[in-house]
Design a protein around this motif. Structure first.
Motif, mmCIF file in Angstrom:
data_model
loop_
_atom_site.group_PDB
_atom_site.id
_atom_site.type_symbol
_atom_site.label_atom_id
_atom_site.label_comp_id
_atom_site.label_asym_id
_atom_site.label_seq_id
_atom_site.Cartn_x
_atom_site.Cartn_y
_atom_site.Cartn_z
ATOM 1 N N TYR A 223 44.972 88.999 82.211
ATOM 2 C CA TYR A 223 45.146 90.355 81.695
ATOM 3 C C TYR A 223 46.317 91.054 82.369
ATOM 4 N N ASN A 224 46.193 92.352 82.603
ATOM 5 C CA ASN A 224 47.378 93.071 83.046
ATOM 6 C C ASN A 224 47.806 92.757 84.470
ATOM 7 N N ASP A 225 46.948 92.016 85.199
ATOM 8 C CA ASP A 225 47.351 91.621 86.553
ATOM 9 C C ASP A 225 48.637 90.814 86.525
ATOM 10 N N VAL A 226 48.855 90.092 85.441
ATOM 11 C CA VAL A 226 49.931 89.104 85.463
ATOM 12 C C VAL A 226 51.299 89.724 85.728
ATOM 13 N N ASP A 227 51.527 90.928 85.233
ATOM 14 C CA ASP A 227 52.832 91.551 85.469
ATOM 15 C C ASP A 227 53.107 91.702 86.958
ATOM 16 N N TYR B 62 53.946 81.138 84.622
ATOM 17 C CA TYR B 62 55.235 81.397 85.278
ATOM 18 C C TYR B 62 56.370 81.261 84.260
ATOM 19 N N ASN B 63 56.332 80.143 83.518
ATOM 20 C CA ASN B 63 57.385 79.927 82.523
ATOM 21 C C ASN B 63 57.357 81.020 81.457
ATOM 22 N N ALA B 64 56.147 81.449 81.100
ATOM 23 C CA ALA B 64 56.009 82.538 80.129
ATOM 24 C C ALA B 64 56.634 83.815 80.684
ATOM 25 N N TRP B 65 56.471 84.021 81.988
ATOM 26 C CA TRP B 65 57.033 85.209 82.647
ATOM 27 C C TRP B 65 58.563 85.197 82.586
ATOM 28 N N VAL B 66 59.135 84.016 82.919
ATOM 29 C CA VAL B 66 60.600 83.895 82.865
ATOM 30 C C VAL B 66 61.082 84.213 81.443
ATOM 31 N N HIS B 67 60.377 83.615 80.477
ATOM 32 C CA HIS B 67 60.738 83.780 79.071
ATOM 33 C C HIS B 67 60.585 85.233 78.647
ATOM 34 N N GLN B 68 59.498 85.847 79.078
ATOM 35 C CA GLN B 68 59.197 87.229 78.693
ATOM 36 C C GLN B 68 60.259 88.195 79.234
ATOM 37 N N ARG B 69 60.600 88.017 80.509
ATOM 38 C CA ARG B 69 61.551 88.939 81.120
ATOM 39 C C ARG B 69 62.935 88.781 80.469
ATOM 40 N N GLY C 112 56.492 85.176 90.884
ATOM 41 C CA GLY C 112 57.719 84.937 90.128
ATOM 42 C C GLY C 112 58.925 84.668 91.009
ATOM 43 N N PRO C 113 59.317 85.667 91.822
ATOM 44 C CA PRO C 113 60.527 85.452 92.627
ATOM 45 C C PRO C 113 60.387 84.284 93.602
ATOM 46 N N ALA C 114 59.182 84.130 94.183
ATOM 47 C CA ALA C 114 59.005 83.049 95.168
ATOM 48 C C ALA C 114 59.161 81.695 94.492
ATOM 49 N N ILE C 115 58.539 81.539 93.314
ATOM 50 C CA ILE C 115 58.598 80.244 92.632
ATOM 51 C C ILE C 115 60.007 79.983 92.102
ATOM 52 N N ALA C 116 60.650 81.039 91.605
ATOM 53 C CA ALA C 116 62.024 80.867 91.116
ATOM 54 C C ALA C 116 62.901 80.340 92.246
ATOM 55 N N ALA C 117 62.718 80.898 93.436
ATOM 56 C CA ALA C 117 63.541 80.469 94.572
ATOM 57 C C ALA C 117 63.197 79.035 94.976
ATOM 58 N N LEU C 118 61.893 78.696 94.966
ATOM 59 C CA LEU C 118 61.492 77.324 95.312
ATOM 60 C C LEU C 118 62.080 76.330 94.311
ATOM 61 N N ASN C 119 62.084 76.729 93.033
ATOM 62 C CA ASN C 119 62.610 75.836 91.999
ATOM 63 C C ASN C 119 64.123 75.657 92.148
#
Lengths: 725, 446
Positions: free
Chosen positions: A421-425, A705-712, A433-440
């Motif tokens: 639900y709304n927690d995801v944002d 996570y991928n949905a988040w990247v796509h959404q943003r 998001g930022p941590a995983i993006a950096a790890l990737n």
């Protein structure tokens, strides 16, 4: 950012500028072309005769009747610690170069500089509402008043900051509004940070001023001798100079020298804070949490280095509400504040709640946490946490040595939280998001070696390159190649398999050798040294491909008729406005697996848009022809090679594999290239049913996570598609 | 492959006047390695064709035993000039019938180019792999491919028996969902691509041969083109003469003797036989004896254990006439006629469909009626009341009643012995094959 921004001729002019010494910033005003929208963070670059200032600027706009609809006035305040820069030569407003008016030059002329500042100050009053306006006004109005001297200072490693004492005149003291900012100027640079400030009575000043005691949180980094200290509050600033007899107190003597002074200073919360800072214990490697007067139970299960995004900690904590005032990550003398408001995710930890928690009388099940400390970049040496209680006591918690990296670290992080639900944002914007993006990014930084093996004679000057990544079910290759071969794949087709499953290299090479013997269709097998995921594996294939057309095909996609490649390619040949084309994909029972993608906001995941396969599970479409679609699946898509090279293939920011296909379609769309499905070409695509509940937490969170990247990235585009042109 | 064929001069002359039809017969085994019905039938076909003036044949068999063959090569000729053996290395995938052995395609290609057969007749697609069908067409586009189907392996992953995995109940037709129910660990999509793989290669077969109509119908229902499936019985050798064992049974005074011949397994219905024996042991009147010939050593441990326990219990059923079950162990092919003549009837109580069990033809050639389950290939080959008698598959009670009836009225078996259909003559079966070859190849022979 508007998509067409770069196509509009951008103009503008700097009409006046000057340096605001008391606020250590540069002030410019002038005009620029009107824009539909401005980015939230605008970086400006100013080239002077003796240096360049490039920084995020505070920018406000105001209407200019003389320019009408063409332009808009601006006032920019840019942090700039350097003075005596000479004349402004060039100015870039975001990506756009704008002219500097000859009349604007005024740096050497104190009068014109003052007038520039005054003019800018006046302009602010007419500026359009902007959240930064108040701050800009304060900076523009800032001026020096009064005086002050420093008597003694020294660095205090335990509290990771500088203790300074001296005095300031009453006029500045009386002008203090709320928070005090401090900038300490050393031989080798400036230090700034959080300030704790208190006053004490100085009979020797005979009522003209007061003694001050302050603690400035900042790293030591041997900046040399202190030269001056600038204190500012609101529009008032004071510069403290060194007294002739100034004393640099060595670290080990600092507590002794300052503790009595602090005790005899004005009774105030600041005095308490200073006292706690000066009596701050030194970490000696031991866990001292148990010794705190107020109980704080905490364990850190995992510390993960996230490259450019600092450090993430996974663990749990049990303490009465309000007990913990602050948590800081420390590495030697370096100290990183943790934002307990947004950078911490609280997670359910029944394992802790039902054991330690129950025993100690806590009923909080959400006692687990993931803490992101993005500032803790490139920390070396052993890490520990400093936990400060509301009472001001400090406990230390040594951290486990960071051990995980790459996918293992990403998995561990993703497995630590259940987001819905709304927690995801909040969860993905501020922590995951930022941590995983950096790890990737860190994971992909080192290129994986590719071992290429040709089976049969290489195809010269191929028309099509078929790229098939292999992972897990290597055996699909046997069926797929059998069908390619028995249906007579053309001699102008280059087939490239990319094995993204390193432990299975030998097995796959053995199968490949046997498949070549059986089917005599030449192909290349690229073996990646490390498991990289769908996008990088396909991109490795692209680098090896020479065909005019590139067809990305999953290993579980099987042709039904022989002419699929030529049919798909014919559409790209015929229509230059088409960028990507794919077939209808059918399940084993002949129903539709894919005939184009639409999007649907899922409330359980913050209403982010998820791709939805149109008519999935329905009978195959009765009509034929080429259907334009917003996006198509990457399970089988054909593109021109030159488009792949120009606009990039699948984006490797998507980890392992989701959303990179629609992302690619949208990128092409931005360059005026559409997507389509040929309803006359059908292929089979297996989509294995996932057993209910079998998908692991980390894997479903990775999809999020991928949905988040796509959404943003694409929320606006998807909204636009939904509302129509 | 450099094989010099020493041909007798007479044959060579004939060859000059009229080209002989060249046939490569292939089987998933070799009679010298194993003695299943399919490989024996294939080898007999090869031998018969090779004995003729208008045809010449080669045999390609397989040896799947570990350590067979020679290092580095797939094909060898361990027996005669005209026999080749493919020694496997365990590459065969029994799910998809695919063969990943990288040595085989190249060597088969060389062999085909050397032999240049007009007809490649495969008795079975297993062990070689489905891919071989396409390979043959690629190497020799003019050659015709004939495949003799044995049991239901393409249709059914459960050992090709079309019997459900869980309770061994009979299965009427395969479907992705049905098969997934038998094998819950195998996804529907895997059954789907298995089927696509098989069908892809079956397209290269010019004609199929089924030893029974029942098998032909099952494959046609599965999707093979029915008009391209012919029913031709396996070639059965003539019975060996046994002067000491008359074709007529001993008479009506002794006990009724029933023989079971072949592999001792659950699907062959050995449990039905033993259950029936237990029922009959409690009948004071019944002097009925079961003679079991066959091997149980390749069976799963649980089955073996149960079989031996049941045997021991049968041995204890001595209430009236002593033990009514005797187990005699495995037998050799050359013993079968002699052994069959020692019984009054042959029992085939299989609980799966069967295709065309060789044991039925062997019983017929020894003039022994067959008592069998009333399903599939058995029911087709044994006409009820003409060649033998049927009982409801799996019904121990019905079989017991049937046997009691035969026990009381010995004339029934006598009548059946006179009406039963003798096995087809080898030359007739060969003629059927030649006609088929001519049809598929539009080749005129003889």
């Amino acid at each position: 950012m508007t998509e067409q921004a770069s196509d509009v001729v951008f103009e503008g002019m700097v009409e006046g500028y000057g340096r605001q010494e008391a606020a250590e910033c540069l002030v410019l005003h002038g005009w620029v072309s009107r824009q539909a929208t401005w980015p939230d963070e605008l970086t400006v670059t100013a080239d002077f005769q003796r240096g360049t200032i490039s920084a995020r600027a505070y920018v406000a706009f105001h209407d200019r009747p003389d320019l009408g609809a063409q332009g808009v006035g601006f006032v920019a305040v840019v942090p700039a610690h350097q003075g005596r820069l000479g004349n402004l030569l060039d100015f870039r407003f975001g990506p756009h170069q704008i002219t500097v008016a000859p009349t604007a030059a005024g740096n050497s002329n104190d009068l014109s500089e003052r007038s520039a500042l005054a003019h800018a100050g006046a302009l602010l009053a007419s500026c359009l509402p902007h959240p930064d306006l108040a701050r800009m006004g304060t900076l523009l109005a800032r001026h020096f008043m009064g005086e002050g001297y420093i008597d003694a200072y020294g660095y205090h490693p335990a509290s990771a900051g500088w203790f300074v004492t001296g005095w300031v005149s009453n006029d500045w003291i009386s002008a203090i509004q709320d928070a005090v900012e401090a900038v300490a100027h050393f031989d080798n640079g400036r230090r700034t940070g959080a300030v704790v400030l208190n006053f004490f009575h100085r009979p020797d000043l005979a009522g003209t001023g007061a003694g001050i005691l302050l603690h400035l949180s900042a790293q030591e980094d041997t900046p040399g001798q202190l030269r001056k200290l600038v204190l500012a509050s609101g529009a008032s600033a004071v510069s403290l100079r060194l007294a002739g007899s100034v004393l640099r107190v060595p670290s080990e003597a600092l507590s002794g020298a300052f503790v009595n002074l602090i005790n005899s200073s004005e009774p105030s919360p600041a005095r308490e804070k200073l006292y706690h800072l000066i009596t701050h214990a030194m970490f000696d490697g031991r866990d001292t949490l148990a010794g705190l007067p107020d109980q704080v139970l905490m364990e850190i299960d995992e510390a993960i280095h996230c490259g450019s995004d600092g450090v993430v900690l996974i663990g749990w904590m049990l303490a009465k509400h309000g007990t913990v005032e602050a948590i800081r990550l420390r590495s030697g003398s370096r100290m990183f504040d943790i934002d307990l408001g947004t950078a911490v995710l609280w997670t359910e930890r029944p394992d802790v709640a039902d054991t330690v928690g129950r025993e100690a009388g806590y009923d909080d099940r959400n006692c687990g946490f993931v803490m992101r400390v993005p500032t803790a970049r490139a920390v070396t040496g052993s890490l520990y946490l400093e936990i400060e209680t509301r009472a001001g006591d400090i406990g230390f918690k040594p951290l486990p040595r960071p051990r995980l990296n790459g996918i293992a670290a990403i998995k561990r992080l993703l497995a630590s939280v259940e987001a819905q639900y709304n927690d995801v944002d909040a969860i993905y914007d501020h922590v995951m998001g930022p941590a995983i993006a950096a790890l990737n990014a860190q994971r992909l930084q080192v290129p994986a070696r590719v071992q290429a093996q040709q089976f049969g004679t290489p195809v010269t000057a191929p028309r099509h390159s078929v790229i098939v990544p292999l992972y897990g079910r290597i055996d699909f290759m046997e069926v797929q190649l059998a069908l390619f071969a028995t249906q007579g794949i053309g001699h102008d087709v280059e087939i490239i398999y990319v094995l993204d499953d390193p432990p299975r290299m030998r097995e796959t090479q053995g199968l490949a050798a046997s498949l070549y013997e059986r089917f005599r269709v030449p192909f290349r097998l690229l073996c990646l040294e490390r498991n990289l995921g769908f996008a990088p594996a396909n991109n490795a294939g692209v680098r090896a491909a020479a065909g005019d057309m590139i067809c990305f095909v999953n290993s579980d996609v099987f042709p039904i008729t022989p002419d699929w490649l030529d049919r798909l390619a014919a559409h790209l040949d015929a229509d230059p406005s088409l960028g990507v084309v794919g077939p209808v994909l059918l399940f084993e029972d002949g129903s539709v697996q894919h005939q184009g993608i639409a999007f649907k906001g899922l409330p359980q995941f913050g209403n982010w848009s998820f791709p939805l396969h149109k008519r999935k599970g329905f009978r195959a479409p009765a009509e034929g022809g080429l259907m334009r679609e917003d996006a198509i699946t990457g399970a089988c898509m054909m593109m021109r090679r030159r488009d792949v090279l120009a606009y990039g293939g699948f984006d490797e920011a998507f980890i392992i594999g989701d959303f990179e296909d629609t992302d690619l379609c949208f990128r092409l769309r931005r360059h005026g290239l559409g997507a389509a499905v040929d309803l006359d070409v059908s292929m089979h695509h297996l989509e294995r049913k996932s057993q209910a509940g079998s998908a692991s937490l980390w894997r479903s969170n990775l999809t999020l996570y991928n949905a988040w990247v796509h959404q943003r990235r694409w929320a606006a585009t998807i909204r636009q598609l939904e509302t129509g042109p | 492959m450099n094989v010099v064929h020493a041909e007798p001069p007479r044959r060579r002359r004939r060859q000059e006047s009229r080209p002989r039809l060249r046939v490569l017969v292939a089987s998933h085994s070799h009679p010298r390695v194993t003695s299943g019905g399919a490989e024996i039938a294939a080898f007999r076909l090869f031998s018969e064709l090779n004995a003729r003036d208008d045809t010449e044949a080669w045999f390609l068999g397989c040896n799947t035993k570990a350590g067979a063959g020679r290092d580095g090569v797939a094909l060898t000729q361990p027996y005669t000039d005209r026999e080749y053996v493919y020694s496997t290395l365990g590459h065969f995938n029994w799910f998809r019938m695919a063969n990943a052995d990288p040595r085989l395609p190249g060597e088969i290609e060389a062999l085909l180019l050397e032999l240049r057969p007009d007809i490649v007749h495969l008795h079975h697609y297993v062990v070689f792999g489905m891919e071989m069908l396409w390979l043959i067409k690629r190497v020799l586009p003019q050659a015709r491919i004939v495949v003799t189907l044995h049991e239901y392996l393409a249709i059914c992953h459960h050992f090709g028996q079309m019997v459900k995995a869980e309770h061994f109940s009979l299965c009427d037709s395969a479907s992705l969902d049905n098969c997934h129910k038998c094998f819950p660990d195998i996804d529907v999509s895997d059954f789907f691509i298995r089927e696509r793989y098989l069908r892809t290669f079956f397209r290269y077969v010019d004609h199929f041969v089924a030893p029974s109509r029942f098998l032909a119908d099952r494959y046609a229902a599965w999707g093979l083109p029915g008009e391209r499936i012919s029913v031709i019985e396996n070639i059965i050798a003539p019975a060996a003469p046994f002067p000491d064992r008359p074709a007529e049974p001993a008479g009506e005074s002794g006990p009724l003797r029933l023989g079971f011949f072949g592999q001792i397994s659950k699907l062959k219905g050995i449990g039905v036989l033993l259950g029936c024996a237990a029922i009959l042991a409690r009948k004071p009147k019944a002097r009925i004896k079961f003679e079991i010939y066959g091997d149980y050593r390749n069976q799963p441990a649980a089955f073996t254990e149960a079989f031996l326990k049941q045997l021991a219990e049968a041995g204890a059923n001595v209430a009236y006439h002593g033990a009514n079950v005797a187990y005699h162990g495995a037998y050799r092919q050359d013993q079968v006629d002699r052994l069959m003549r020692g019984v009054d009837a042959v029992l085939v109580p299989s609980i799966w469909w069967e295709n065309s069990p060789v044991v039925i033809q062997e019983a017929f050639r020894n003039q022994r009626p067959v008592i069998c389950s009333d399903i599939g290939g058995m029911a087709e080959k044994v006409r009820d009341g003409v060649d033998g008698l049927h009982f409801s598959v799996g019904s121990e009670l019905e079989l017991s009643n049937l046997l009691l009836r035969l026990h009381d009225d010995r004339s029934i078996l006598g009548t059946l012995r006179r009406t039963l259909r003798p096995p087809p003559k080898a030359e007739d079966v060969v003629a059927q094959h030649l006609a088929l070859y001519a049809q598929v190849g539009r080749v005129t022979i003889g």
